[in-house]
Design a protein around this motif. Structure first.
Motif, PDB file in Angstrom:
ATOM      1  N   LYS A 132       4.125  49.109  19.057  1.00 18.93           N
ATOM      2  CA  LYS A 132       5.158  49.557  19.989  1.00 18.93           C
ATOM      3  C   LYS A 132       5.741  48.354  20.723  1.00 18.93           C
ATOM      4  N   THR A 133       6.951  48.528  21.198  1.00 19.05           N
ATOM      5  CA  THR A 133       7.597  47.522  22.032  1.00 19.05           C
ATOM      6  C   THR A 133       7.278  47.817  23.487  1.00 19.05           C
ATOM      7  N   SER A 134       6.857  46.799  24.221  1.00 21.02           N
ATOM      8  CA  SER A 134       6.469  46.969  25.618  1.00 21.02           C
ATOM      9  C   SER A 134       7.360  46.104  26.509  1.00 21.02           C
ATOM     10  N   HIS A 135       7.309  46.373  27.799  1.00 23.91           N
ATOM     11  CA  HIS A 135       8.013  45.561  28.783  1.00 23.91           C
ATOM     12  C   HIS A 135       6.975  44.891  29.672  1.00 23.91           C
ATOM     13  N   LEU A 136       6.974  43.568  29.672  1.00 21.17           N
ATOM     14  CA  LEU A 136       6.003  42.838  30.483  1.00 21.17           C
ATOM     15  C   LEU A 136       6.335  42.907  31.967  1.00 21.17           C
ATOM     16  N   PHE A 137       7.596  43.109  32.291  1.00 22.90           N
ATOM     17  CA  PHE A 137       8.010  43.090  33.690  1.00 22.90           C
ATOM     18  C   PHE A 137       9.262  43.942  33.868  1.00 22.90           C
ATOM     19  N   PRO A 138       9.455  44.513  35.056  1.00 27.39           N
ATOM     20  CA  PRO A 138      10.682  45.252  35.330  1.00 27.39           C
ATOM     21  C   PRO A 138      11.777  44.301  35.806  1.00 27.39           C
ATOM     22  N   GLU A 139      12.979  44.793  35.875  1.00 30.07           N
ATOM     23  CA  GLU A 139      14.085  43.994  36.417  1.00 30.07           C
ATOM     24  C   GLU A 139      13.898  43.834  37.919  1.00 30.07           C
ATOM     25  N   ALA A 140      14.021  42.625  38.414  1.00 31.22           N
ATOM     26  CA  ALA A 140      13.863  42.347  39.839  1.00 31.22           C
ATOM     27  C   ALA A 140      14.654  41.094  40.203  1.00 31.22           C
ATOM     28  N   ASP A 141      14.840  40.896  41.512  1.00 31.47           N
ATOM     29  CA  ASP A 141      15.530  39.690  41.982  1.00 31.47           C
ATOM     30  C   ASP A 141      14.594  38.485  42.019  1.00 31.47           C
ATOM     31  N   TRP A 142      13.322  38.750  42.338  1.00 30.18           N
ATOM     32  CA  TRP A 142      12.382  37.660  42.629  1.00 30.18           C
ATOM     33  C   TRP A 142      11.017  37.973  42.009  1.00 30.18           C
ATOM     34  N   TYR A 143      10.401  36.944  41.421  1.00 29.82           N
ATOM     35  CA  TYR A 143       9.133  37.133  40.707  1.00 29.82           C
ATOM     36  C   TYR A 143       8.077  36.171  41.238  1.00 29.82           C
ATOM     37  N   LEU A 144       6.851  36.693  41.298  1.00 32.54           N
ATOM     38  CA  LEU A 144       5.688  35.878  41.626  1.00 32.54           C
ATOM     39  C   LEU A 144       4.727  35.949  40.446  1.00 32.54           C
ATOM     40  N   LEU A 145       4.478  34.809  39.811  1.00 30.23           N
ATOM     41  CA  LEU A 145       3.590  34.745  38.654  1.00 30.23           C
ATOM     42  C   LEU A 145       2.388  33.884  39.000  1.00 30.23           C
ATOM     43  N   VAL A 146       1.180  34.443  38.811  1.00 28.02           N
ATOM     44  CA  VAL A 146      -0.056  33.778  39.231  1.00 28.02           C
ATOM     45  C   VAL A 146      -1.048  33.812  38.084  1.00 28.02           C
ATOM     46  N   ALA A 147      -1.642  32.663  37.748  1.00 25.82           N
ATOM     47  CA  ALA A 147      -2.564  32.637  36.607  1.00 25.82           C
ATOM     48  C   ALA A 147      -3.482  31.442  36.689  1.00 25.82           C
ATOM     49  N   ASP A 148      -4.609  31.546  35.961  1.00 28.07           N
ATOM     50  CA  ASP A 148      -5.407  30.371  35.652  1.00 28.07           C
ATOM     51  C   ASP A 148      -5.146  30.050  34.183  1.00 28.07           C
ATOM     52  N   ALA A 149      -5.961  29.185  33.592  1.00 28.37           N
ATOM     53  CA  ALA A 149      -5.696  28.755  32.216  1.00 28.37           C
ATOM     54  C   ALA A 149      -5.657  29.921  31.236  1.00 28.37           C
ATOM     55  N   LEU A 162      12.492  35.867  31.076  1.00 32.84           N
ATOM     56  CA  LEU A 162      13.213  36.131  32.318  1.00 32.84           C
ATOM     57  C   LEU A 162      14.687  35.748  32.179  1.00 32.84           C
ATOM     58  N   PRO A 163      15.577  36.540  32.766  1.00 32.18           N
ATOM     59  CA  PRO A 163      17.005  36.201  32.696  1.00 32.18           C
ATOM     60  C   PRO A 163      17.348  35.048  33.633  1.00 32.18           C
ATOM     61  N   ALA A 164      18.486  34.428  33.401  1.00 36.04           N
ATOM     62  CA  ALA A 164      18.914  33.290  34.222  1.00 36.04           C
ATOM     63  C   ALA A 164      19.191  33.698  35.657  1.00 36.04           C
ATOM     64  N   THR A 165      19.430  34.977  35.893  1.00 32.00           N
ATOM     65  CA  THR A 165      19.728  35.458  37.246  1.00 32.00           C
ATOM     66  C   THR A 165      18.486  35.590  38.120  1.00 32.00           C
ATOM     67  N   ASP A 188      15.406  30.586  37.637  1.00 34.85           N
ATOM     68  CA  ASP A 188      15.216  29.586  38.692  1.00 34.85           C
ATOM     69  C   ASP A 188      13.808  29.772  39.272  1.00 34.85           C
ATOM     70  N   MET A 189      12.814  29.257  38.547  1.00 30.91           N
ATOM     71  CA  MET A 189      11.425  29.435  38.927  1.00 30.91           C
ATOM     72  C   MET A 189      10.807  28.113  39.377  1.00 30.91           C
ATOM     73  N   GLN A 190      10.162  28.136  40.522  1.00 33.32           N
ATOM     74  CA  GLN A 190       9.437  26.965  41.020  1.00 33.32           C
ATOM     75  C   GLN A 190       8.016  27.021  40.467  1.00 33.32           C
ATOM     76  N   ILE A 191       7.689  26.128  39.542  1.00 41.29           N
ATOM     77  CA  ILE A 191       6.388  26.140  38.880  1.00 41.29           C
ATOM     78  C   ILE A 191       5.455  25.145  39.559  1.00 41.29           C
ATOM     79  N   ASN A 192       4.349  25.666  40.088  1.00 38.55           N
ATOM     80  CA  ASN A 192       3.371  24.847  40.811  1.00 38.55           C
ATOM     81  C   ASN A 192       2.052  24.830  40.043  1.00 38.55           C
ATOM     82  N   TRP A 193       1.584  23.629  39.695  1.00 40.80           N
ATOM     83  CA  TRP A 193       0.286  23.475  39.032  1.00 40.80           C
ATOM     84  C   TRP A 193      -0.764  23.123  40.077  1.00 40.80           C
TER      85      TRP A 193
END
Length: 275
Positions: A132-149, A162-165, A188-193
């Motif tokens: 099946k085809t799934s959606h990892l995320f809904p449409e939104a203005d702002w995203y917070l992505l948090v992960a370890d390795a 993610l779209p350019a908007t 426009d994502m600020q990626i912090n390691w």
């Protein structure tokens, strides 16, 4: 509609290792191939898959079979039964009949890590995913992505989709600078390691999220957290209980539990996913 008809079919394929490469000192990208790769054409990159590792000395992957009349799984004999682990569908190339899965190389203690480290071209690996085809995320203005390795593959897939908007912030915990990866996105994502030598023994991700200035409504927002159990729990509780994020605004999934094997942490991880 019967239960059998309402559930998506499960695609199973025995694939072979085409080649592998170390993205960084503790990350192995495995490229699999086989005539059955096109069966996964409609499956979303970034969703979970199941890998089936044949036991030592067994050259074929013996998949379990589902008995729809009894509603139970029929497993192969113990000597042939593969070890099953949950990973991420990282990529697919239908023309080349290639599938990509990324592995964290943390030694021979875990069967999946050991397989990735020791596997040679031609070695077989079973892969299964829901058709099946799934959606990892809904449409939104702002995203917070948090992960370890362990969560980098799904976070990388989200960033690529993610779209350019869109805009937002990413926090990823790794051992040190050598473990950072080049991640691609149009947004426009600020990626912090964030660097810490002992994953699971800290609150690096939780602290980073707490220090972040979060957008206020009516800005639409969505968070995706994929990491160690305790980090996921703490971030989820903070966002939901202290900052008022709803169930639809946050997906939190624990990939592992510090100090416990994957088999031993299944229950806690499933509870975290549902909470």
């Amino acid at each position: 509609m019967s239960e059998q008809q309402s559930k998506p079919a499960v695609i199973q394929a025995e694939l072979i290792l085409k080649y592998k490469k170390y993205i960084n000192p503790h990350y192995i990208r495995v490229t699999l191939t086989g005539d059955d790769v096109p069966k996964f054409a409609e499956v979303t990159v970034g969703v979970n898959n199941k890998i089936f590792i044949p036991p030592a000395g067994v050259e074929q992957v013996y998949f379990p079979e589902f008995d729809y009349e009894k509603g139970t799984w029929n497993h192969p004999p113990e000597a042939l039964r593969p070890i099953v682990r949950t990973y991420t569908h990282r990529g697919i190339d239908l023309e080349r009949k290639e599938m990509i899965i990324d592995f964290v190389a943390h030694g021979d203690q875990g069967p999946a890590s050991a397989w990735a480290i020791n596997a040679r071209p031609g070695d077989k690996l079973g892969v299964a995913m829901k058709a099946k085809t799934s959606h990892l995320f809904p449409e939104a203005d702002w995203y917070l992505l948090v992960a370890d390795a362990t969560g980098i593959p799904v976070i990388a897939a989200i960033l690529e989709q993610l779209p350019a908007t869109a805009s937002g912030v990413v926090f990823i915990e790794v051992h040190d600078k050598a473990e950072e990866q080049d991640l691609s996105t149009k947004a426009d994502m600020q990626i912090n390691w964030l660097h810490h030598p002992n994953p699971g023994e800290n609150t690096v991700l939780y602290d980073a999220v707490r220090e972040l200035i979060l957008p206020e409504l009516p800005t639409t927002r969505f968070g995706y957290v994929a990491a160690e159990y305790n980090a996921v729990r703490d971030v989820r509780q903070y966002l939901r209980k202290e900052r008022g994020w709803t169930l639809n605004e946050l997906y939190a999934y624990a990939y592992w539990t510090y100090g416990i094997t994957e088999d031993g942490s299944v229950q806690s991880r499933q509870q975290e996913q549902k909470s």
